[in-house]
Design an enzyme around this catalytic site. Structure first.
Site, short mmCIF file in Angstrom:
data_model
loop_
_atom_site.label_atom_id
_atom_site.label_comp_id
_atom_site.label_asym_id
_atom_site.label_seq_id
_atom_site.Cartn_x
_atom_site.Cartn_y
_atom_site.Cartn_z
N PRO A 2 0.82 -1.17 0.00
CA PRO A 2 0.00 0.00 0.00
C PRO A 2 0.88 1.25 0.00
O PRO A 2 1.78 1.37 0.80
CB PRO A 2 -0.72 -0.12 1.32
N GLU A 3 0.61 2.15 -0.89
CA GLU A 3 1.22 3.48 -0.81
C GLU A 3 0.18 4.37 -0.13
O GLU A 3 -0.80 3.86 0.41
CB GLU A 3 1.56 4.00 -2.22
#
Length: 273
Positions: A2-3
DNA sequence: ATTTGACCCTGCATGC
DNA sequence: TGCATGCAGGGTCAAA
C-alpha cells in the site's frame, strides 16, 4: 505495499466500524512481524475505546480514547487491515485480530510480514519513525519550490529523490513512476538537473495522481483490498507502472523498463526527458 | 554527507 | 512435475 492512497482507503474503510468501539479481545497469532508485536498489546488494548483514526505518511495511527496510548500501524509491502465478523475463520497470514464490542473484528493480514504494529511514543513529534518525515503530499507544505530547493546538489535520480520520505511522504514506486510520466521527467535524470518550473509540474502531478487514486479506492495489483475487502480501481488508470513493452498512451512509443535504486521503473523515452 | 546495496519474508511467474 | 531464480505497493541499516 500500500502506498498513501491505499493506506488512506484503508483508514476511511475501517473507520466507521472501529471508531468509538470498545476492544473486547485481542488475538495475536504471529508475533514476528518487522517489529515484534509488543507483548503488552492485548492487556493494554482490551477495555480501551478506539478514538479517531489518523494517517501520517503510510502509517495508520489508532488512538485509544482518553489515554495517551496510540498504535502506530504500518502495512509494509503486503499488509492489509480488514473488517471481519466475529466467527469468521482466520486464514493463513491473518496475524492479529482486534475484536470489538459491536461484533466486528479488525483483522491484520500480511504474508510477507514487512508491516508492524507498535506503540507511538507519547509525543508524536519525538517518535523516531515520524519525527523526520517530510510534508504530506496533499498539504500546502508540499510545493515545487520545496522539491527544487532540496534537490540542489543532489545527484541522485529523480525517481528515488521523489520517493525519499524526508522530501515528501507517501509517494512509493507506483505513484512516483506515474507522477514523473505526467510531468514529462525522465526518472533517471539527476535531481539537481531539473529546473524549478519542471518541479512545479512534478509537485502538481504527484498531488493529482495521489488524489485521483484515493478517489478510485487505491491501486490493486495483486492483493490490496480496502477495509471492506474491495479492490482498488486505479490500476486501470496507470500510464506507465507495470506497462513495460506496451505503447505509451500519449505517443505510442514502447515503454522502457529499468532498475533504479533496486526498484523497477517504467517510463516513456520520448515523453520523459 | 550522499548514495548504493543488502536485507527482512512469502508467494507467484517464469524457465530449465 | 520439480526445482531454481527473480521479482513484488517499504523501510532500515551498513558500507562505499
Amino acid at each position: 505495499m500500500p502506498e498513501l492512497p491505499e493506506v488512506e482507503t484503508t483508514r476511511r474503510g475501517i473507520a466507521p466500524y472501529v471508531e468509538g468501539q470498545e476492544i473486547t479481545e485481542v488475538r495475536v497469532r504471529h508475533t514476528r512481524l518487522r517489529v515484534p508485536v509488543p507483548e503488552d498489546l492485548p492487556e493494554r488494548l482490551v477495555g480501551a475505546r478506539i478514538g479517531t483514526l489518523r494517517r501520517r505518511a503510510k502509517y495508520l495511527l489508532v488512538p485509544l480514547a482518553g489515554t495517551p496510548g496510540t498504535l502506530l500501524w504500518h502495512l509494509g509491502m503486503s499488509g492489509s487491515l480488514r473488517i471481519a465478523q466475529v466467527g469468521d475463520t482466520p486464514k493463513k497470514h491473518d496475524h492479529i485480530d482486534v475484536v470489538l464490542a459491536n461484533g466486528y473484528v479488525l483483522r491484520y493480514h500480511d504474508p510477507r510480514r514487512f508491516g508492524f504494529v507498535d506503540w507511538l511514543q507519547a509525543d508524536e513529534q519525538h517518535d523516531s519513525r515520524l519525527a523526520h518525515l517530510g510534508p504530506e503530499p496533499l498539504s500546502e507544505a508540499f510545493t515545487g519550490e520545496r522539491l527544487y530547493r532540496l534537490s540542489r546538489g543532489r545527484r541522485m535520480a529523480a525517481k528515488p529523490f521523489l520517493m525519499d520520505n524526508r522530501v515528501v511522504v507517501g509517494v512509493g514506486n507506483i505513484y512516483a513512476a506515474e507522477a514523473l510520466f505526467m510531468a514529462g521527467i525522465d526518472p533517471r535524470r539527476a535531481a539537481s538537473r531539473i529546473a524549478r518550473v519542471r518541479y512545479e509540474r512534478l509537485a502538481g502531478a504527484a498531488r493529482d495522481v495521489l488524489a485521483a487514486a484515493i478517489t478510485q479506492g487505491g491501486t490493486t495489483l495483486r492483493d490490496f483490498v480496502s477495509g471492506q475487502g474491495e479492490p482498488g480501481y486505479f490500476a486501470q488508470h496507470l500510464n506507465v507502472y507495470g506497462r513495460q513493452g506496451q505503447p505509451c498512451r500519449r505517443c505510442g512509443a514502447l515503454l522502457k523498463h529499468i532498475m533504479l535504486g533496486q526498484r523497477a521503473s517504467v517510463y516513456c523515452a520520448v515523453c520523459q526527458r
